[in-house]
Each structure stands twice: as C-alpha cells, then as structure tokens.
Design an enzyme around this catalytic site. Structure first.
Site, PDB file in Angstrom:
ATOM      1  N   HIS A   1      62.579  38.939-140.598  1.00  0.00           N
ATOM      2  CA  HIS A   1      63.518  38.195-139.748  1.00  0.00           C
ATOM      3  C   HIS A   1      64.713  37.775-140.594  1.00  0.00           C
ATOM      4  CE1 HIS A   1      61.296  35.103-141.899  1.00  0.00           C
ATOM      5  NE2 HIS A   1      62.314  34.290-141.688  1.00  0.00           N
TER       6      HIS A   1
ATOM      7  N   ARG B   1      49.658  31.080-152.180  1.00  0.00           N
ATOM      8  CA  ARG B   1      51.117  31.031-152.325  1.00  0.00           C
ATOM      9  C   ARG B   1      51.627  29.866-151.491  1.00  0.00           C
ATOM     10  NH1 ARG B   1      56.074  33.068-149.943  1.00  0.00           N
ATOM     11  NH2 ARG B   1      57.553  33.463-151.626  1.00  0.00           N
TER      12      ARG B   1
ATOM     13  N   ASP C   1      67.139  34.262-141.151  1.00  0.00           N
ATOM     14  CA  ASP C   1      67.123  32.844-140.802  1.00  0.00           C
ATOM     15  C   ASP C   1      68.344  32.553-139.923  1.00  0.00           C
ATOM     16  OD1 ASP C   1      64.852  32.559-142.281  1.00  0.00           O
ATOM     17  OD2 ASP C   1      65.856  31.744-144.050  1.00  0.00           O
TER      18      ASP C   1
ATOM     19  N   HIS D   1      64.422  39.355-144.346  1.00  0.00           N
ATOM     20  CA  HIS D   1      63.382  39.189-145.361  1.00  0.00           C
ATOM     21  C   HIS D   1      62.013  39.068-144.708  1.00  0.00           C
ATOM     22  CE1 HIS D   1      65.026  35.188-144.348  1.00  0.00           C
ATOM     23  NE2 HIS D   1      63.821  34.693-144.603  1.00  0.00           N
TER      24      HIS D   1
HETATM   25  C1  GA4 Z   1      62.612  31.794-138.792  1.00  0.00           C
HETATM   26  C2  GA4 Z   1      63.215  30.834-139.825  1.00  0.00           C
HETATM   27  C3  GA4 Z   1      62.558  29.446-139.799  1.00  0.00           C
HETATM   28  O1  GA4 Z   1      61.275  29.497-140.424  1.00  0.00           O
HETATM   29  C4  GA4 Z   1      62.404  28.920-138.345  1.00  0.00           C
HETATM   30  C5  GA4 Z   1      61.505  29.905-137.597  1.00  0.00           C
HETATM   31  C6  GA4 Z   1      61.159  29.574-136.129  1.00  0.00           C
HETATM   32  C7  GA4 Z   1      59.799  28.859-136.019  1.00  0.00           C
HETATM   33  O2  GA4 Z   1      58.894  29.123-136.818  1.00  0.00           O
HETATM   34  O3  GA4 Z   1      59.656  28.065-135.080  1.00  0.00           O
HETATM   35  C8  GA4 Z   1      61.181  30.921-135.379  1.00  0.00           C
HETATM   36  C9  GA4 Z   1      61.879  31.928-136.343  1.00  0.00           C
HETATM   37  C10 GA4 Z   1      62.455  31.068-137.455  1.00  0.00           C
HETATM   38  C11 GA4 Z   1      62.971  32.770-135.641  1.00  0.00           C
HETATM   39  C12 GA4 Z   1      62.543  33.279-134.233  1.00  0.00           C
HETATM   40  C13 GA4 Z   1      61.673  32.264-133.472  1.00  0.00           C
HETATM   41  C14 GA4 Z   1      61.913  30.871-134.032  1.00  0.00           C
HETATM   42  C15 GA4 Z   1      59.840  31.493-134.918  1.00  0.00           C
HETATM   43  C16 GA4 Z   1      60.249  32.490-133.871  1.00  0.00           C
HETATM   44  C17 GA4 Z   1      59.468  33.454-133.438  1.00  0.00           C
HETATM   45  C18 GA4 Z   1      61.933  27.478-138.367  1.00  0.00           C
HETATM   46  C19 GA4 Z   1      63.676  29.134-137.604  1.00  0.00           C
HETATM   47  O4  GA4 Z   1      64.573  28.343-137.455  1.00  0.00           O
HETATM   48  O5  GA4 Z   1      63.681  30.402-137.054  1.00  0.00           O
END
Ligand code: GA4
Length: 326
Positions: free
Chosen positions: A200, A268, A202, A257
């Site tokens: 994904h 980890r 960020d 990433h």
């Molecule tokens: C990815 C980056 C961060 O960890 C996060 C994640 C969020 C979550 O875990 O609630 C998301 C993911 C992240 C992107 C797409 C959506 C939302 C899980 C998911 C399937 C906290 C963020 O901001 O986006």
C-alpha cells in the site's frame, strides 16, 4: 480488486540500488538537497543523527512489548479498531488480513491519555511514554517538512504548519509481527512470499517509521522491484505519503511498501507516526510546483474527502488516480 505489484524480489542487479541514508547533522543545504533528491527519486529515505533520543525509543518499544505480551482478552479491552484501538490480523474494514497485531491511536495527548486506561495497568506511565514518543517524532516530521519546503522553494513552514494545526488528523501505530509459525516461506495460493502487511501507499503527508532489529520491510522501486530495507537501530525511515504527492504535483512520489511475514525467531515491532493535516485542509498542487512544463495534475479536495475514499477501500487500492484531472 486491484492487481498486486509483481512479486519478484531484488535480483543481483537490483541490489546495486542503495537506499538513500541522510545524516541530519550535516550542513542544512546538503541535507535539504539530499532529501529533495530522495523524495523525487524514491519517495523514501533513511535518517541518521535524527535527534530522537534512544531513551524515548526504547521506552516506547518496552511499552509495546508489554502490551503485546498480554493475554488476548486483555488486549481486546483496548477496543476493536474503528479505526482506533487494538487489531489482530484483520486490517481495515474490507477483509484485508496480515500476519500481525497492532494498536492504532490518534496522535494527541488527550486521546492517548483516554485510551491508556484500557491498554496498561500503569496508564499514566503508558500515556507519558507514548505522548513523548509521538511529540518527538512529530517534531522531527516538522523539521523534515521544513527542509522539503526549503528544497521546493515554498514559504517557510508552509508544509509543517499542516501537522501543527490543532485539528491535525495525525495518528500513531505500533505493529507487532510475531514469529510466523507456518511451515513455508511461500504463499501456496499465489506463489509469492507470505505477507505480514500487504502492499500500500500511506495516505498521509509523511510517515516516520522505526523498527527493532528484525527485517521484513520492502519498498517498491521505480524499476518495478521489491527492495528489502534492512533494519538498523540507529536509523529512522521516512515515507512520502499520498497527500504530499498531491501538494507537490507529483514531484515527490508516495512510495508503495509492504512487510513480509516474520520468519525470524524474534518478534518484529515497528512504530509509525503518520503526519496528516486537519480533515478540512484543502489538498491541491502548490503553486510553486506548477509550471508550463508541469501542469496541475490533481483536482482540489480535502484531506477528509481523500481519507474517506481510502478508508472505504482495500489496502492496496490506488485511490489517488481518481483525484487526477482528466
Ligand atoms: C495504511 C497506512 C496506515 O497504517 C493507516 C492504515 C488504515 C488502517 O489500518 O485503518 C488503512 C490503510 C492505512 C489504507 C487503506 C484502508 C485504511 C487500512 C485499510 C484497508 C492507519 C492509514 O491511514 O491507511
């Protein structure tokens, strides 16, 4: 569903790629140039001499170990992630799964203090340690954003003010990847490696990541290869996020990433500060990043609108493309 990026890992040829490692104690102009280059080429770099005291890092890591060592029923008292709280294996709302457990918190002291009562038998200590870690990584994020602004010839503090806003939407996450107990390093369903946290980008402006000495993080390079990022105790990783890609009109690239399932004997632990503006902040390419050779690429939208789109999708979805101008 979005097709994942090809799963081949770095070959001998690609191991020549060296991850930019920037020494923050060097001359400001030198640091500024290196950051600019790293953001334009990779959307990712490592920092050394970053000024985050090792005492603050180890205390945060200890609190994380203590939390994740508790029995499952006690961890669940932190509440299932909505999106904040404690999560195990399930990521987001659309069925994404990973070989990890995690906590996700709002990055502000009041909220951290409230949540601490459900996360620790010594909530005051937990809250102090988390707030201190979050404040220190936020300060570092501001310094990095100021250097980026200088490199892009933007007005001073024009990027850092977004995460300094009282209503900023920044968050803090700790991931725990326990040693994976499966008997194969390959996922029999797709032939690729077993995944700890799926690929994904960020969505926020930038992410500061610290991990203990256990590997697993990979970034997707411009030449379409997964590059392993070896952990180092003295380093912090910086990721450009989608919101910064928009503000810079794609001069900076938000980096894809993922984390492989942890096939080591040791757990980890990674800790991420995600710097985000307020929900009502407007995202559109900054005037200084637009020129006759580089037309405006994105529509104008708010961070709240973008976040809603991202959070209603799957982990690897490429949502940003929907916000490009025709
Ligand atoms: C990815 C980056 C961060 O960890 C996060 C994640 C969020 C979550 O875990 O609630 C998301 C993911 C992240 C992107 C797409 C959506 C939302 C899980 C998911 C399937 C906290 C963020 O901001 O986006």
């Amino acid at each position: 569903m979005v097709a994942p990026s090809p799963t081949h890992c770095s070959t001998r040829k690609h191991q020549a790629f060296s991850i930019p490692t920037i020494d923050m104690s060097l001359d400001r102009y030198v640091v500024c140039d290196k950051i600019l280059q790293a953001c334009e080429e990779h959307g990712f770099f490592k920092l050394v001499n970053h000024g985050v005291p090792s005492r603050i890092i180890s205390s945060m890591e200890e609190e994380s170990h203590d939390f994740f060592s508790k029995p499952a029923c006690e961890k669940q008292e932190a509440g299932s992630p909505s999106p904040f709280g404690y999560g195990c294996k399930s990521i987001g709302l659309k069925g994404d799964m990973g070989e990890l457990e995690y906590i996700l918190l709002e990055a502000n002291s009041a909220s951290i203090s409230r949540r601490s009562t459900t996360m620790s038998t010594d909530p005051e200590k937990f809250s102090t340690v988390v707030s201190e870690y979050v404040q220190t990584t936020k300060d570092l994020s501001c310094k990095v954003l100021d250097l980026m602004a200088q490199g892009l010839r933007l007005p001073d503090k024009s990027l850092s003010c977004l995460i300094q806003d009282n209503d900023n939407d920044s968050c803090f996450r700790v991931n725990h990847y326990p040693p994976f107990e499966g008997n194969s390093e390959r996922d029999s369903t797709n032939g690729g490696p077993l995944i700890g946290f799926g690929e994904h980008c960020d969505p926020q402006l930038l992410t500061i990541l610290r991990s203990n000495n256990v590997g697993g993080l990979q970034i997707y390079s411009k030449d379409n290869h997964w590059i392993s990022v070896p952990p180092h105790p003295a380093e912090l990783c910086v990721f450009v996020g989608d919101a910064l890609q928009v503000l810079t009109n794609k001069r900076f690239h938000s980096v894809r990433h993922r984390v492989l399932a942890n096939c080591n004997k040791q757990s980890r632990i990674s800790m991420m500060y995600f710097g985000a503006p307020s929900l009502t902040a407007s995202l559109s390419p900054l005037q200084q990043t637009v020129s006759p050779h580089r037309h405006v690429i994105y529509k104008t939208f708010t961070w709240g609108e973008y976040k809603k789109a991202v959070y209603s999708g799957r982990l690897g979805d490429r949502r940003l493309e929907f916000f490009e101008l025709a």
